[in-house]
Design an enzyme around this catalytic site. Structure first.
Site, PDB file in Angstrom:
ATOM      1  N   TRP A 104       0.818  -1.214   0.000  1.00  0.00           N
ATOM      2  CA  TRP A 104       0.000   0.000   0.000  1.00  0.00           C
ATOM      3  C   TRP A 104       0.850   1.263   0.000  1.00  0.00           C
ATOM      4  O   TRP A 104       0.542   2.227  -0.691  1.00  0.00           O
ATOM      5  CB  TRP A 104      -0.992  -0.011   1.157  1.00  0.00           C
ATOM      6  CG  TRP A 104      -2.063  -1.037   0.928  1.00  0.00           C
ATOM      7  CD1 TRP A 104      -2.298  -2.158   1.662  1.00  0.00           C
ATOM      8  CD2 TRP A 104      -3.022  -1.063  -0.149  1.00  0.00           C
ATOM      9  NE1 TRP A 104      -3.334  -2.878   1.111  1.00  0.00           N
ATOM     10  CE2 TRP A 104      -3.794  -2.238   0.013  1.00  0.00           C
ATOM     11  CE3 TRP A 104      -3.289  -0.223  -1.236  1.00  0.00           C
ATOM     12  CZ2 TRP A 104      -4.833  -2.578  -0.876  1.00  0.00           C
ATOM     13  CZ3 TRP A 104      -4.318  -0.565  -2.116  1.00  0.00           C
ATOM     14  CH2 TRP A 104      -5.067  -1.723  -1.925  1.00  0.00           C
ATOM     15  N   ASP A 174      -1.430   6.400   6.347  1.00  0.00           N
ATOM     16  CA  ASP A 174      -2.490   5.519   5.881  1.00  0.00           C
ATOM     17  C   ASP A 174      -2.723   4.483   6.980  1.00  0.00           C
ATOM     18  O   ASP A 174      -1.914   3.579   7.171  1.00  0.00           O
ATOM     19  CB  ASP A 174      -2.069   4.838   4.573  1.00  0.00           C
ATOM     20  CG  ASP A 174      -3.112   3.844   4.056  1.00  0.00           C
ATOM     21  OD1 ASP A 174      -4.158   3.679   4.719  1.00  0.00           O
ATOM     22  OD2 ASP A 174      -2.879   3.246   2.988  1.00  0.00           O
ATOM     23  N   LYS A 198     -12.188  -1.964   6.525  1.00  0.00           N
ATOM     24  CA  LYS A 198     -11.404  -2.932   7.288  1.00  0.00           C
ATOM     25  C   LYS A 198     -11.861  -2.920   8.747  1.00  0.00           C
ATOM     26  O   LYS A 198     -12.272  -3.922   9.274  1.00  0.00           O
ATOM     27  CB  LYS A 198      -9.906  -2.613   7.226  1.00  0.00           C
ATOM     28  CG  LYS A 198      -9.175  -3.074   5.980  1.00  0.00           C
ATOM     29  CD  LYS A 198      -9.668  -2.442   4.710  1.00  0.00           C
ATOM     30  CE  LYS A 198      -9.036  -2.965   3.450  1.00  0.00           C
ATOM     31  NZ  LYS A 198      -7.816  -2.305   3.040  1.00  0.00           N
TER      32      LYS A 198
HETATM   33  C1  PLP Z   1      -7.423  -1.642   1.794  1.00  0.00           C
HETATM   34  C2  PLP Z   1      -6.325  -0.666   1.876  1.00  0.00           C
HETATM   35  C3  PLP Z   1      -6.205   0.386   0.959  1.00  0.00           C
HETATM   36  C4  PLP Z   1      -7.140   0.548  -0.225  1.00  0.00           C
HETATM   37  O1  PLP Z   1      -8.366   1.041   0.139  1.00  0.00           O
HETATM   38  P1  PLP Z   1      -9.482   1.390  -0.950  1.00  0.00           P
HETATM   39  O2  PLP Z   1     -10.633   1.831  -0.112  1.00  0.00           O
HETATM   40  O3  PLP Z   1      -9.755   0.142  -1.728  1.00  0.00           O
HETATM   41  O4  PLP Z   1      -8.944   2.475  -1.811  1.00  0.00           O
HETATM   42  C5  PLP Z   1      -5.168   1.277   1.138  1.00  0.00           C
HETATM   43  N1  PLP Z   1      -4.306   1.165   2.155  1.00  0.00           N
HETATM   44  C6  PLP Z   1      -4.372   0.162   3.049  1.00  0.00           C
HETATM   45  C7  PLP Z   1      -3.387   0.092   4.172  1.00  0.00           C
HETATM   46  C8  PLP Z   1      -5.394  -0.781   2.944  1.00  0.00           C
HETATM   47  O5  PLP Z   1      -5.482  -1.783   3.841  1.00  0.00           O
END
Ligand code: PLP
Length: 364
Positions: A104, A174, A198
């Site tokens: 990511w 993030d 998540k």
């Molecule tokens: C799932 C995830 C993403 C992507 O998220 P989207 O909502 O599909 O854009 C980005 N960063 C991390 C750490 C993730 O777990």
């Protein structure tokens, strides 16, 4: 009662059962409103109250200081990969720092490069992102517009400690797969973002917690929706928000406050859950091999391999027969991945641990 499995999906992931039950109870008619939350104006009194309560509960849970706003946006974490550089890097004389600890972080960095100059301060690619940098391995630039990192890499299962240090530029994080799993010192960050699917709610809404001075630095020369200041000014109601998803986030926040008792309690349980699986890995005499180095193991995503692809397939099939589902690892790492977010109950993790022990005993 409908038969539910133990769902270890990485995302969209399991939601707390009491939250789903509450939503089911209110689905046809919100109390006092007579319509579903999906059928009312986002400018109505009823929805304003839902929006405000979700915000207030998150603020309380995460202990968010006064000089930060909590925004509910759309476009997922992926849109933040672009929005962040568009707002803070496009006009910057200095490069943004990116710490790459997994898939990511790499995606985020790629998007930033479309907008401006990026300095990769650390990249764990050489060991397939199985470890994290120590503070002295990071050559951080205090004059960078921001330093971007990923608190928990969902695919590789490596997670920074809550007190990780990222230098003097504004920290942009993030936290898609670990926000709300433990208390975080929000006051150290410039901006934290997380897609909801998540650990926070259903897909469709993205949480952004942003400090006032960064809101003021937002870029006015980009499309209006992408400007943080616009959302901050309008209580995340600039355009029609994903109202059902925001409602669900509100229910999850309330569940964490009232049923769980806050994030310190949640962390205690999460640590216990993760320890069950890592102990099973470590006690297996090498039958299971964890992907992450022990000192940076994630308490949200546990990634490990078995001795062969054949055994892995058998493991997945037999696990599913035992109602332990969605355990296949991401194709870039292979093996098994158990995502054990807040909503995964301890019984679910215990059932997986017991299954792992039996499977190893039978097949070693
Ligand atoms: C799932 C995830 C993403 C992507 O998220 P989207 O909502 O599909 O854009 C980005 N960063 C991390 C750490 C993730 O777990």
């Amino acid at each position: 009662m409908i038969d539910r499995v133990h769902n270890f999906s990485a995302g969209p992931a399991a939601l707390p059962l009491p939250v789903l039950q509450k939503a089911q109870e209110e689905l046809l008619a919100l109390p006092g409103v007579g319509s579903s939350v999906m059928e009312i104006s986002h400018r109505s009194k009823a929805f304003s109250a839902i929006n405000q309560e979700a915000n207030d509960n998150l603020r309380q849970l995460l202990n968010v200081p006064e000089n930060y706003k909590i925004l509910f946006l759309q476009g997922g974490a992926r849109l933040q990969f672009g929005m962040i550089p568009l707002n803070f890097l496009a006009d910057s004389p200095t490069a943004a720092d990116y710490v790459l600890t997994g898939s990511w972080g790499k995606h985020a960095c790629k998007e930033a490069k479309l907008v401006g100059d990026v300095n990769v301060v650390w990249d764990g690619g050489e060991t397939n992102y199985d470890r994290l940098p120590s503070a002295d391995q990071l050559q951080l630039n205090a004059d960078a517009p921001y330093v971007h990192f990923t608190s928990n890499e969902t695919i590789q299962g490596v997670q920074f400690d809550a007190d990780a240090q990222m230098g003097n530029a504004p920290w942009v994080c993030d936290a898609s797969s670990d926000i709300l799993c433990r208390p975080v010192p929000i006051e150290k960050y410039g901006l934290i973002y997380a897609c909801a699917q998540k650990n926070v709610g259903p897909a469709g809404v993205t949480l952004v917690i942003i400090r006032d001075d960064l809101i003021e630095k937002s870029n006015e020369k980009i499309p209006t929706y992408l400007n943080y200041a616009v959302h901050a000014k309008g209580d995340s109601l600039y355009n029609t928000p994903p109202s059902f998803a925001v409602y669900m986030v509100g229910l999850v926040a309330k569940w964490l406050l009232e049923d769980i008792g806050g994030l310190a309690k949640m962390e205690e349980t999460n640590q216990q859950k993760a320890a069950m699986l890592y102990e099973a890995i470590d006690a297996s005499n090498g039958f299971y091999a964890g992907h992450a180095q022990p000192e940076c193991r994630s308490i949200m995503n546990v990634a490990f391999r078995l001795p062969s692809d054949e055994l892995q397939d058998t493991f997945l099939a037999e696990a599913a027969e035992n109602k332990l589902t969605t355990l296949k690892g991401h194709r870039s790492v292979g093996g098994i991945r158990a995502s054990i977010y807040n909503a995964m109950p301890t019984e679910g993790v215990a059932a997986l641990r017991d299954f792992m022990k039996d499977f190893a005993a039978k097949n070693s």
